[in-house]
Design a protein around this motif. Structure first.
Motif, PDB file in Angstrom:
ATOM      1  N   GLN A  27     -38.259  -7.529 -13.399  1.00 39.65           N
ATOM      2  CA  GLN A  27     -39.707  -7.386 -13.652  1.00 39.65           C
ATOM      3  C   GLN A  27     -40.314  -8.755 -13.927  1.00 39.65           C
ATOM      4  N   ARG A  28     -39.552  -9.573 -14.667  1.00 43.71           N
ATOM      5  CA  ARG A  28     -40.046 -10.896 -15.055  1.00 43.71           C
ATOM      6  C   ARG A  28     -40.314 -11.773 -13.839  1.00 43.71           C
ATOM      7  N   GLU A  29     -39.377 -11.741 -12.881  1.00 45.93           N
ATOM      8  CA  GLU A  29     -39.484 -12.614 -11.699  1.00 45.93           C
ATOM      9  C   GLU A  29     -40.103 -11.911 -10.501  1.00 45.93           C
ATOM     10  N   GLN A  30     -40.280 -10.561 -10.601  1.00 49.54           N
ATOM     11  CA  GLN A  30     -40.723  -9.770  -9.443  1.00 49.54           C
ATOM     12  C   GLN A  30     -39.846 -10.101  -8.230  1.00 49.54           C
ATOM     13  N   ALA A  31     -38.551 -10.009  -8.465  1.00 52.26           N
ATOM     14  CA  ALA A  31     -37.577 -10.332  -7.409  1.00 52.26           C
ATOM     15  C   ALA A  31     -36.388  -9.398  -7.523  1.00 52.26           C
ATOM     16  N   LEU A  32     -35.670  -9.279  -6.428  1.00 54.27           N
ATOM     17  CA  LEU A  32     -34.492  -8.407  -6.403  1.00 54.27           C
ATOM     18  C   LEU A  32     -33.224  -9.248  -6.317  1.00 54.27           C
ATOM     19  N   TRP A  34     -28.952  -8.754  -5.777  1.00 57.42           N
ATOM     20  CA  TRP A  34     -27.899  -7.818  -5.390  1.00 57.42           C
ATOM     21  C   TRP A  34     -26.658  -8.610  -5.023  1.00 57.42           C
ATOM     22  N   VAL A  35     -25.576  -7.918  -4.691  1.00 58.81           N
ATOM     23  CA  VAL A  35     -24.320  -8.611  -4.401  1.00 58.81           C
ATOM     24  C   VAL A  35     -23.700  -8.089  -3.105  1.00 58.81           C
ATOM     25  N   ASP A  36     -22.818  -8.908  -2.545  1.00 62.94           N
ATOM     26  CA  ASP A  36     -21.845  -8.414  -1.565  1.00 62.94           C
ATOM     27  C   ASP A  36     -20.504  -8.586  -2.273  1.00 62.94           C
ATOM     28  N   ILE A  37     -19.915  -7.449  -2.649  1.00 65.18           N
ATOM     29  CA  ILE A  37     -18.726  -7.496  -3.514  1.00 65.18           C
ATOM     30  C   ILE A  37     -17.625  -8.356  -2.918  1.00 65.18           C
ATOM     31  N   LEU A  38     -17.369  -8.150  -1.634  1.00 63.48           N
ATOM     32  CA  LEU A  38     -16.188  -8.783  -1.043  1.00 63.48           C
ATOM     33  C   LEU A  38     -16.433 -10.119  -0.372  1.00 63.48           C
ATOM     34  N   LYS A  39     -17.710 -10.506  -0.218  1.00 64.29           N
ATOM     35  CA  LYS A  39     -17.943 -11.779   0.471  1.00 64.29           C
ATOM     36  C   LYS A  39     -17.331 -12.948  -0.284  1.00 64.29           C
ATOM     37  N   PRO A  40     -17.311 -13.090  -1.527  1.00 62.60           N
ATOM     38  CA  PRO A  40     -18.168 -12.449  -2.517  1.00 62.60           C
ATOM     39  C   PRO A  40     -19.399 -13.341  -2.748  1.00 62.60           C
ATOM     40  N   ALA A  41     -20.575 -12.682  -2.923  1.00 68.24           N
ATOM     41  CA  ALA A  41     -21.808 -13.456  -3.057  1.00 68.24           C
ATOM     42  C   ALA A  41     -22.849 -12.696  -3.869  1.00 68.24           C
ATOM     43  N   LEU A  42     -23.730 -13.470  -4.466  1.00 69.52           N
ATOM     44  CA  LEU A  42     -24.881 -12.952  -5.212  1.00 69.52           C
ATOM     45  C   LEU A  42     -26.133 -13.382  -4.446  1.00 69.52           C
ATOM     46  N   TYR A  43     -27.105 -12.478  -4.337  1.00 70.89           N
ATOM     47  CA  TYR A  43     -28.330 -12.765  -3.584  1.00 70.89           C
ATOM     48  C   TYR A  43     -29.568 -12.526  -4.436  1.00 70.89           C
ATOM     49  N   ARG A  44     -30.642 -13.219  -4.052  1.00 73.70           N
ATOM     50  CA  ARG A  44     -31.957 -13.000  -4.679  1.00 73.70           C
ATOM     51  C   ARG A  44     -32.992 -12.962  -3.567  1.00 73.70           C
ATOM     52  N   PHE A  45     -33.919 -12.000  -3.672  1.00 75.43           N
ATOM     53  CA  PHE A  45     -34.971 -11.849  -2.663  1.00 75.43           C
ATOM     54  C   PHE A  45     -36.315 -11.748  -3.364  1.00 75.43           C
ATOM     55  N   ASP A  46     -37.255 -12.574  -2.908  1.00 74.64           N
ATOM     56  CA  ASP A  46     -38.609 -12.561  -3.456  1.00 74.64           C
ATOM     57  C   ASP A  46     -39.509 -11.878  -2.419  1.00 74.64           C
TER      58      ASP A  46
END
Ligand SMILES: O=C1O[C@H](CS(=O)(=O)O)[C@@H](O)[C@H](O)[C@H]1O
Length: 296
Positions: A27-32, A34-46
């Motif tokens: 809510q603070r950043e108005q962004a999402l 999520w992860v890809d468990i096995l890649k493994p990676a963390l993502y952010r989408f605005d």
């Protein structure tokens, strides 16, 4: 009568994730995130700018939670970690199962008690009931709240915080517990829904402001909507057979983000499902219950 809900659906990212999971709205950043468990990676989408960011994780990353201090708590195969997006540093908090090498931390979410709840799953092909559910308190201590699970999943809380939902995907069952918000403790485990094969296995879930539990039916290509009493009200059909987790986002919490996977799909299945592994956004008529941030 079971309804089919055909809500507008948008493809946000069609990268063919191995195991997309754990969408979390800030809510603070108005962004999402999520992860890809096995890649493994963390993502952010605005959504406002369309900009995407990604970070490599040091081990399989089952789930994440935003924290009140601006950092992220992550359930890595190697234990609970802090991730600081500003420095891209990962720091171990504690490992609940250093002695079970074939398990990994899976679905997790912060509850209304400010603690991060996450369970493990047996990562072997021949899965056994050797997984558990854990509570990571804001002080970094860990307590166990259930064992003999195969794939711990589906954590979510009712709008008043007094009911916790949790599933075991491989037992095809969704549980409910009375939840004590002040103490972060659970009442006895009760069966909320025993899934029918055509509904899929229960993967990640979220609760709307009406108290309905929305659950990704992995292998059935749909999101099942259950009343607070556990009755199947209907389902949202999806263009992929393996949705993994859903979360409400957007300024009004009326956008449902849904992750999916490609892991273990055969070439002919992948050819039939060009969007497998994509991240979707669905315009929902009812808003979601906000998810708490880790910490006090
Ligand atoms: O959360 C997860 O759940 C799924 C569920 S199932 O075991 O296939 O029923 C799993 O595929 C995925 O790896 C996991 O992260």
């Amino acid at each position: 009568m079971i309804q089919q809900f055909d809500y507008p659906l948008h493809v946000i990212c069609a990268d063919g994730a191995i195991v997309g999971e754990s969408p979390v709205w800030s809510q603070r950043e108005q962004a999402l995130y999520w992860v890809d468990i096995l890649k493994p990676a963390l993502y952010r989408f605005d959504p406002a700018s369309g900009q995407r960011q990604s970070w490599v994780a040091p081990a399989s990353i089952g789930s994440i939670s935003l924290a009140k201090n601006g950092k992220i708590v992550a359930a890595l195969r190697t234990g609970f970690h802090w991730f600081d997006p500003a420095s891209a540093c990962w720091t171990l908090i504690a490992h609940p199962e250093p002695h079970i090498s074939h398990n990994r931390l899976n679905d997790g979410k912060t509850g209304p008690d400010g603690a991060f709840w996450a369970g493990t799953m047996d990562d072997r092909a021949d899965k056994q009931a050797c997984a558990s559910l854990y509570r990571l308190a804001p002080d970094g201590s860990i307590s166990a709240h259930g064992n003999e699970l195969v794939v711990s999943n589906g954590l979510a809380w009712s709008p008043d915080g007094r009911t916790m939902y949790h599933s075991d995907s491989r037992r095809a069952v969704i549980y409910r517990y009375d939840f004590d918000v002040a103490n972060g403790t659970l009442g006895p485990r009760e069966v909320f829904v025993q899934m029918q094969p055509e509904w899929g296995r229960p993967d990640g879930g979220a609760v709307d402001v009406d108290g309905c539990y929305l659950s990704c039916g992995i292998t059935a290509g749909r999101i099942n909507k259950f009343s607070p009493q556990g009755e199947l009200l209907g389902f949202i059909p999806l263009p992929v057979s393996r949705p993994t987790m859903c979360a409400f986002g957007g300024a009004d919490l009326k956008t449902m983000y849904v992750t999916s996977l490609t892991e273990n799909m055969k070439p002919d299945e992948l050819a039939r499902e060009p969007l497998a592994g994509a991240l979707f956004a669905i315009d929902m008529p009812v808003a979601g219950t906000p998810v708490a941030e880790f910490g006090i």
